[in-house]
Design a protein around this motif. Sequence first.
Motif, PDB file in Angstrom:
ATOM      1  N   VAL A  20       0.836  -1.213   0.000  1.00  0.00           N
ATOM      2  CA  VAL A  20       0.000   0.000   0.000  1.00  0.00           C
ATOM      3  C   VAL A  20       0.865   1.255   0.000  1.00  0.00           C
ATOM      4  CG1 VAL A  20      -1.625   1.329   1.405  1.00  0.00           C
ATOM      5  CG2 VAL A  20      -1.948  -1.136   1.164  1.00  0.00           C
ATOM      6  N   SER A  21       1.937   1.230   0.794  1.00  0.00           N
ATOM      7  CA  SER A  21       2.745   2.458   0.981  1.00  0.00           C
ATOM      8  C   SER A  21       3.479   2.876  -0.292  1.00  0.00           C
ATOM      9  CB  SER A  21       3.750   2.258   2.106  1.00  0.00           C
ATOM     10  OG  SER A  21       4.603   1.174   1.811  1.00  0.00           O
ATOM     11  N   ALA A  22       3.611   1.959  -1.262  1.00  0.00           N
ATOM     12  CA  ALA A  22       4.364   2.303  -2.476  1.00  0.00           C
ATOM     13  C   ALA A  22       3.645   3.347  -3.316  1.00  0.00           C
ATOM     14  CB  ALA A  22       4.617   1.041  -3.301  1.00  0.00           C
ATOM     15  N   SER A  23       2.318   3.437  -3.172  1.00  0.00           N
ATOM     16  CA  SER A  23       1.588   4.395  -4.016  1.00  0.00           C
ATOM     17  C   SER A  23       0.793   5.417  -3.212  1.00  0.00           C
ATOM     18  CB  SER A  23       0.649   3.634  -4.965  1.00  0.00           C
ATOM     19  OG  SER A  23      -0.225   2.811  -4.233  1.00  0.00           O
ATOM     20  N   ARG A  24       0.823   5.312  -1.881  1.00  0.00           N
ATOM     21  CA  ARG A  24       0.047   6.253  -1.040  1.00  0.00           C
ATOM     22  C   ARG A  24       0.500   7.684  -1.340  1.00  0.00           C
ATOM     23  NH1 ARG A  24       1.019   4.192   4.069  1.00  0.00           N
ATOM     24  NH2 ARG A  24      -0.961   3.082   4.264  1.00  0.00           N
ATOM     25  N   THR A  25      -0.463   8.588  -1.464  1.00  0.00           N
ATOM     26  CA  THR A  25      -0.140   9.949  -1.922  1.00  0.00           C
ATOM     27  C   THR A  25      -0.984  10.976  -1.177  1.00  0.00           C
ATOM     28  OG1 THR A  25       0.369   9.150  -4.148  1.00  0.00           O
ATOM     29  CG2 THR A  25      -0.169  11.459  -3.976  1.00  0.00           C
ATOM     30  N   THR A  26      -0.418  12.170  -0.955  1.00  0.00           N
ATOM     31  CA  THR A  26      -1.186  13.292  -0.411  1.00  0.00           C
ATOM     32  C   THR A  26      -1.072  14.480  -1.362  1.00  0.00           C
ATOM     33  OG1 THR A  26      -0.777  12.603   1.869  1.00  0.00           O
ATOM     34  CG2 THR A  26      -1.467  14.881   1.538  1.00  0.00           C
ATOM     35  N   VAL A  93      -4.489   2.838  -2.175  1.00  0.00           N
ATOM     36  CA  VAL A  93      -5.210   1.686  -2.731  1.00  0.00           C
ATOM     37  C   VAL A  93      -5.670   0.822  -1.562  1.00  0.00           C
ATOM     38  CG1 VAL A  93      -5.048  -0.404  -4.145  1.00  0.00           C
ATOM     39  CG2 VAL A  93      -3.918   1.692  -4.896  1.00  0.00           C
ATOM     40  N   ASN A  94      -6.989   0.595  -1.491  1.00  0.00           N
ATOM     41  CA  ASN A  94      -7.538  -0.253  -0.423  1.00  0.00           C
ATOM     42  C   ASN A  94      -7.611  -1.714  -0.835  1.00  0.00           C
ATOM     43  OD1 ASN A  94      -8.018   1.829   1.385  1.00  0.00           O
ATOM     44  ND2 ASN A  94     -10.141   2.134   0.709  1.00  0.00           N
ATOM     45  N   TRP A  95      -7.876  -1.927  -2.139  1.00  0.00           N
ATOM     46  CA  TRP A  95      -8.212  -3.274  -2.609  1.00  0.00           C
ATOM     47  C   TRP A  95      -7.910  -3.347  -4.093  1.00  0.00           C
ATOM     48  CZ3 TRP A  95     -11.581  -5.019  -6.384  1.00  0.00           C
ATOM     49  CH2 TRP A  95     -11.954  -6.375  -6.344  1.00  0.00           C
ATOM     50  N   GLY A  97      -8.636  -5.899  -7.671  1.00  0.00           N
ATOM     51  CA  GLY A  97      -9.247  -7.049  -8.318  1.00  0.00           C
ATOM     52  C   GLY A  97      -8.355  -7.490  -9.461  1.00  0.00           C
ATOM     53  N   ARG A  98      -8.981  -7.894 -10.571  1.00  0.00           N
ATOM     54  CA  ARG A  98      -8.197  -8.324 -11.731  1.00  0.00           C
ATOM     55  C   ARG A  98      -7.624  -7.110 -12.464  1.00  0.00           C
ATOM     56  NH1 ARG A  98      -9.173  -9.375 -17.117  1.00  0.00           N
ATOM     57  NH2 ARG A  98      -7.932 -11.083 -17.981  1.00  0.00           N
ATOM     58  N   THR A  99      -8.517  -6.159 -12.772  1.00  0.00           N
ATOM     59  CA  THR A  99      -8.064  -4.969 -13.502  1.00  0.00           C
ATOM     60  C   THR A  99      -8.452  -3.675 -12.797  1.00  0.00           C
ATOM     61  OG1 THR A  99     -10.118  -4.797 -14.807  1.00  0.00           O
ATOM     62  CG2 THR A  99      -8.358  -6.211 -15.708  1.00  0.00           C
ATOM     63  N   SER A 100      -9.145  -3.794 -11.676  1.00  0.00           N
ATOM     64  CA  SER A 100      -9.617  -2.584 -10.988  1.00  0.00           C
ATOM     65  C   SER A 100      -9.011  -2.474  -9.601  1.00  0.00           C
ATOM     66  CB  SER A 100     -11.153  -2.590 -10.899  1.00  0.00           C
ATOM     67  OG  SER A 100     -11.601  -3.607 -10.030  1.00  0.00           O
ATOM     68  N   MET A 101      -9.072  -1.236  -9.096  1.00  0.00           N
ATOM     69  CA  MET A 101      -8.534  -0.932  -7.770  1.00  0.00           C
ATOM     70  C   MET A 101      -9.542  -0.054  -7.044  1.00  0.00           C
ATOM     71  SD  MET A 101      -5.070   0.529  -9.453  1.00  0.00           S
ATOM     72  CE  MET A 101      -5.927   0.736 -11.005  1.00  0.00           C
ATOM     73  N   GLU A 102      -9.797  -0.312  -5.756  1.00  0.00           N
ATOM     74  CA  GLU A 102     -10.543   0.662  -4.971  1.00  0.00           C
ATOM     75  C   GLU A 102      -9.549   1.569  -4.281  1.00  0.00           C
ATOM     76  OE1 GLU A 102     -14.092   0.308  -1.971  1.00  0.00           O
ATOM     77  OE2 GLU A 102     -12.287   1.019  -0.923  1.00  0.00           O
ATOM     78  N   VAL A 103      -9.738   2.875  -4.451  1.00  0.00           N
ATOM     79  CA  VAL A 103      -8.886   3.866  -3.793  1.00  0.00           C
ATOM     80  C   VAL A 103      -9.721   4.570  -2.726  1.00  0.00           C
ATOM     81  CG1 VAL A 103      -7.460   5.934  -4.102  1.00  0.00           C
ATOM     82  CG2 VAL A 103      -7.546   4.189  -5.917  1.00  0.00           C
ATOM     83  N   GLN A 142      -1.452  -7.131  -7.335  1.00  0.00           N
ATOM     84  CA  GLN A 142      -2.233  -7.270  -6.102  1.00  0.00           C
ATOM     85  C   GLN A 142      -1.690  -6.281  -5.068  1.00  0.00           C
ATOM     86  OE1 GLN A 142      -1.762 -10.971  -4.094  1.00  0.00           O
ATOM     87  NE2 GLN A 142      -3.380 -10.546  -2.621  1.00  0.00           N
ATOM     88  N   VAL A 143      -2.584  -5.587  -4.380  1.00  0.00           N
ATOM     89  CA  VAL A 143      -2.120  -4.690  -3.326  1.00  0.00           C
ATOM     90  C   VAL A 143      -1.819  -5.511  -2.071  1.00  0.00           C
ATOM     91  CG1 VAL A 143      -4.375  -4.059  -2.291  1.00  0.00           C
ATOM     92  CG2 VAL A 143      -2.476  -2.431  -2.238  1.00  0.00           C
TER      93      VAL A 143
END
Length: 185
Positions: A20-26, A93-95, A97-103, A142-143
């Motif tokens: 998760v921390s690799a893409s976390r952004t503010t 990124v919380n989650w 799937g195959r091609t989608s991400m919940e942010v 995968q996250v």
Amino acid sequence: MTDQAPAAQTDSPEIPGKPVSASRTTLSHIMTHNDTNLLGTVHGGVIMKLVDDAAGAVAGRHSGGPAVTASMDEMAFFEPVRVGDLVHVKAQVNWTGRTSMEVGVRVLAERWNESTPATHVGSAYLVFAAVDADGKPRRVPQVLPETDRDRRRYQEAQIRRTHRLARRRAILELREKRAAEGFDD
Ligand SMILES: CC(=O)SCCNC(=O)CCNC(=O)[C@H](O)C(C)(C)COP(=O)(O)OP(=O)(O)OC[C@H]1O[C@@H](n2cnc3c(N)ncnc32)[C@H](O)[C@@H]1OP(=O)(O)O
């Protein structure tokens, strides 16, 4: 219960997972008079644009390429934002799937020139689809949740995913049923 196992876990082992921390952004922005609505507070649409921008940056970083907003749900505004507020839009990124991400996005506001604690003014959940050069969905890594909070957010995102799919399926079924009954609406 989930609708499916994340595909990155099952059918694309060649894509290494990402923490998760690799893409976390503010994303931070000071609100000005250009951002107000007719009531004089900051327009919800201005906040939503920042939310989409921050979430898009996170989705692009996680997926390693272009990603488009598929949906935005549960955008909640808890407190008004005012001119002179320094707004921080925190996204991760919380989650996946195959091609989608919940942010997941948290919006915090503090006075731009005072060192008072920031207030939690809003939250949102967005789904992004990673796309290739033709705009077709492509697989995402995968996250990998790292903390207890990340793991809770992952589980909550799975619940939202299940409900999104169930809602979409139920509406499609209703429309097909009405069409079969001769309704043209
Ligand atoms: C950053 C920006 O501003 S982008 C601008 C605004 N956004 C856009 O223009 C996007 C326009 N929409 C599209 O291009 C397409 O509808 C896409 C790419 C989102 C989806 O394409 P589709 O051909 O429907 O692909 P598909 O059905 O395989 O969906 C791809 C993934 O997105 C998910 N998805 C698609 N639509 C939705 C939706 N409305 N809500 C939640 N998830 C969705 C699917 O569940 C799937 O996820 P999974 O692979 O992890 O299971």
